[in-house]
Scaffold this motif. Structure first.
Motif, short mmCIF file in Angstrom:
data_model
loop_
_atom_site.label_atom_id
_atom_site.label_comp_id
_atom_site.label_asym_id
_atom_site.label_seq_id
_atom_site.Cartn_x
_atom_site.Cartn_y
_atom_site.Cartn_z
N ASP A 193 0.97 18.29 -7.24
CA ASP A 193 -0.29 18.03 -7.93
C ASP A 193 -0.07 16.87 -8.91
N GLU A 194 -1.04 16.60 -9.77
CA GLU A 194 -1.03 15.42 -10.62
C GLU A 194 -0.01 15.48 -11.75
N VAL A 195 0.88 16.46 -11.74
CA VAL A 195 1.80 16.60 -12.86
C VAL A 195 2.71 15.40 -13.02
N LEU A 196 2.90 14.60 -11.96
CA LEU A 196 3.77 13.43 -12.10
C LEU A 196 3.23 12.44 -13.13
N ALA A 197 1.95 12.54 -13.43
CA ALA A 197 1.36 11.65 -14.44
C ALA A 197 1.97 11.89 -15.81
N VAL A 198 2.59 13.07 -16.01
CA VAL A 198 3.23 13.37 -17.29
C VAL A 198 4.49 12.52 -17.47
N GLY A 199 5.16 12.20 -16.34
CA GLY A 199 6.39 11.42 -16.42
C GLY A 199 6.13 9.96 -16.74
N LEU A 223 2.05 17.03 0.64
CA LEU A 223 0.65 17.01 0.20
C LEU A 223 0.65 16.52 -1.23
N PHE A 224 -0.12 15.47 -1.49
CA PHE A 224 -0.04 14.79 -2.78
C PHE A 224 -1.43 14.65 -3.38
N VAL A 225 -1.59 15.07 -4.64
CA VAL A 225 -2.85 14.91 -5.37
C VAL A 225 -2.61 13.99 -6.55
N SER A 226 -3.44 12.97 -6.68
CA SER A 226 -3.34 12.06 -7.81
C SER A 226 -4.65 11.31 -7.97
N HIS A 227 -4.93 10.87 -9.22
CA HIS A 227 -6.07 9.98 -9.46
C HIS A 227 -5.63 8.52 -9.45
N ASN A 228 -4.34 8.28 -9.26
CA ASN A 228 -3.81 6.92 -9.16
C ASN A 228 -3.91 6.48 -7.71
N MET A 229 -4.96 5.70 -7.39
CA MET A 229 -5.20 5.34 -5.99
C MET A 229 -4.13 4.41 -5.44
N GLY A 251 -9.47 11.36 7.16
CA GLY A 251 -9.11 10.24 8.03
C GLY A 251 -8.04 9.39 7.41
N GLY A 252 -7.98 8.12 7.84
CA GLY A 252 -6.98 7.18 7.32
C GLY A 252 -7.07 7.04 5.83
N ILE A 253 -5.93 6.75 5.18
CA ILE A 253 -5.90 6.75 3.72
C ILE A 253 -6.76 5.63 3.14
N ASP A 254 -6.81 4.46 3.77
CA ASP A 254 -7.65 3.37 3.25
C ASP A 254 -9.12 3.76 3.25
N GLU A 255 -9.56 4.36 4.37
CA GLU A 255 -10.95 4.79 4.47
C GLU A 255 -11.25 5.92 3.48
N ALA A 256 -10.28 6.82 3.30
CA ALA A 256 -10.47 7.94 2.36
C ALA A 256 -10.63 7.44 0.93
N ILE A 257 -9.80 6.47 0.54
CA ILE A 257 -9.88 5.91 -0.82
C ILE A 257 -11.22 5.22 -1.02
N SER A 258 -11.66 4.45 -0.02
CA SER A 258 -12.95 3.77 -0.12
C SER A 258 -14.09 4.78 -0.26
N SER A 332 -11.04 -1.95 -4.82
CA SER A 332 -11.34 -0.68 -4.17
C SER A 332 -10.23 0.34 -4.31
N GLU A 333 -9.05 -0.09 -4.77
CA GLU A 333 -7.95 0.84 -5.01
C GLU A 333 -7.86 1.21 -6.48
N ASP A 334 -8.89 0.85 -7.24
CA ASP A 334 -8.98 1.17 -8.66
C ASP A 334 -7.91 0.45 -9.48
N ILE A 335 -7.47 -0.70 -8.99
CA ILE A 335 -6.52 -1.52 -9.73
C ILE A 335 -7.29 -2.55 -10.55
N HIS A 336 -6.94 -2.66 -11.82
CA HIS A 336 -7.59 -3.63 -12.72
C HIS A 336 -7.11 -5.02 -12.33
N ILE A 337 -7.99 -5.84 -11.76
CA ILE A 337 -7.57 -7.13 -11.23
C ILE A 337 -8.00 -8.31 -12.07
N LEU A 338 -8.94 -8.12 -12.99
CA LEU A 338 -9.48 -9.29 -13.67
C LEU A 338 -10.16 -8.91 -14.97
#
Length: 431
Positions: A193-199, A223-229, A251-258, A332-338
């Motif tokens: 689960d998202e506990v890795l965010a603590v590290g 099986l991996f859960v995270s809000h870090n896309m 489905g595919g991870i790219d389509e799922a993230i979108s 679309s991957e929630d990365i701050h680009i600009l």
């Protein structure tokens, strides 16, 4: 044919709000009476979807409803969704921490889970003792655990404290050791689960690398859960998107993230605010934002060779000469680009409503969805943010012109960090 290692069939989980347990005594007796007569639980017919944003009328809520999927051996599957979508409930069922109200889960191997900080550890026992305890729970012999002990301790980075009771560990140390135990004791299925965010960032990178080794090199399932896309995309091959306790995409991870990001922002190409929800300070208030084309028309979709404008309408509440607007753009991957801030000369704002536009040149943004946030800042007497409205509207860039692909600046939208290009800000106009 795929070697299925985990199969979820018609999983649903119902909770009664406001009470501990299954509900009142009369409800429990009613359930029992239906059971001995071979009839269906009457409370399965009631209850509402798990939408925390609306006020419900029922005391029962379905945290999960009719979840079905199969996972093959060696797959890395990302389970994504907003807070309250049912991700953690699903993982608890898959980890056998709780049982489903209806449905079943079939496993083809041992399961190790990392769900919450402290789960599975005894606080009074040392780190070393907890390693042996968790290995025993997984069905391993003492000799098997001992053969992995040095690797676990080294990976966790907790060697100095390994003989200290874990109740004295920080949350980061807890997660480090818990992940090392789960990863190195060779379960066939690893649930994180998202506990890795603590590290810290270094450990998160290290953990993701280990999970990649587990799946690709050792053929185990993750099986991996995270809000870090970005982390989800780099690790997972397939995605399951949950919303209000239901699977809305698989489905595919790219389509799922979108799908997840598009639903999260509802693809609004503009937003107007009322007095209650407007981002504001005592000096400035945001009124409207929208994306526009060169004809000043609001649109959601733009071809890659078109200019895109971000129009910002705001109200000055107190006269000031210390105010700058800014935009933040996410891909679309929630990365701050600009990021871009106004470079105008000092403006003496009087009380009233103003409007400005920032323009992205053609062939500048990469193909895909972009999510925009608006900010207002002051600099005198120290930096101050009046508001920072994140991800409130979006637009789509479409690459329909093959001749433009060599000229566009794709790399700008792939840099995981902040860049500050010189964009054109129109002069601010008083409305």
């Amino acid at each position: 044919m795929k070697d299925i290692i985990l199969k979820a069939e018609n999983i649903s989980k119902q909770y009664r709000l406001g009470l501990v347990g299954t509900g009142t005594l009369i409800h429990d007796l009613n359930r029992w009476w239906h059971t001995i007569r071979g009839k269906e639980d009457p409370y399965l017919k009631i209850g509402e979807a798990n939408d925390r944003t609306v006020k419900g009328e029922s005391d029962y809520v379905w945290a999960l409803q009719d979840i079905n999927f199969e996972i093959a051996k060696g797959e890395v599957v990302g389970i994504i969704g907003k807070n309250g979508a049912g991700k953690s409930t699903l993982l608890k069922i898959l980890s056998r921490v709780t049982s489903p109200t209806t449905g079943s889960v079939k496993f083809g191997g041992r399961v190790a889970s990392l769900l919450e900080v402290g789960t599975g550890f005894n606080g009074e026992m040392t780190g070393r003792e907890n390693i042996f305890l968790n290995g025993a729970i997984l069905g391993m012999t003492k000799k098997e655990i001992a053969s992995k002990l040095d690797e676990i301790i080294e990976f966790s980075g907790c060697e100095r404290y390994i003989d200290t009771p874990v109740k004295r560990y920080s949350s980061g140390m807890y997660v480090r050791l818990a992940f090392a135990v789960a990863a190195f004791l060779e379960p066939e299925i690893l649930i994180v689960d998202e506990v890795l965010a603590v590290g810290d960032a270094e450990f998160q990178k290290k953990a993701i690398g280990k999970m990649q080794d587990i799946s690709k090199g050792e053929g185990r399932t993750v099986l991996f859960v995270s809000h870090n896309m970005a982390a989800v995309k780099s690790l997972c091959t397939r995605g399951i998107v949950l919303e209000h306790g239901k699977v809305i995409f698989e489905g595919g991870i790219d389509e799922a993230i979108s799908e997840y990001l598009n639903r999260g922002c509802k693809l609004n190409s503009g937003k107007s605010y009322n007095d209650e929800d407007a981002p504001a300070s005592e000096i400035v208030k945001l009124l409207e934002t929208e994306s526009i084309d060169c004809k000043f028309k609001n649109r959601s979709d733009y071809f890659i060779n078109e200019k895109v404008g971000i129009k910002i309408k705001f109200e000055i509440l107190i006269e000031t000469d210390d105010l700058a607007l800014g935009i933040n753009l996410y891909n679309s991957e929630d990365i701050h680009i600009l990021s871009s801030h106004q470079k105008n000369e000092k403006i003496n704002y009087t009380i009233g409503i103003y409007e400005t536009i920032v323009w992205f040149p053609n062939n500048f943004l990469a193909e895909g969805y972009h999510f925009c946030g608006i900010a207002a800042m002051s600099y005198k007497g120290g930096f101050r943010v009046h508001f920072h409205d994140i991800h409130k509207f979006s637009f789509n860039i479409i690459d329909d012109y093959a001749e433009n692909t060599t000229r566009r600046n794709d790399y700008k939208a792939k840099i995981p960090g902040v860049i500050r290009p010189i964009l054109k800000w129109d002069n601010i106009s008083f409305l």
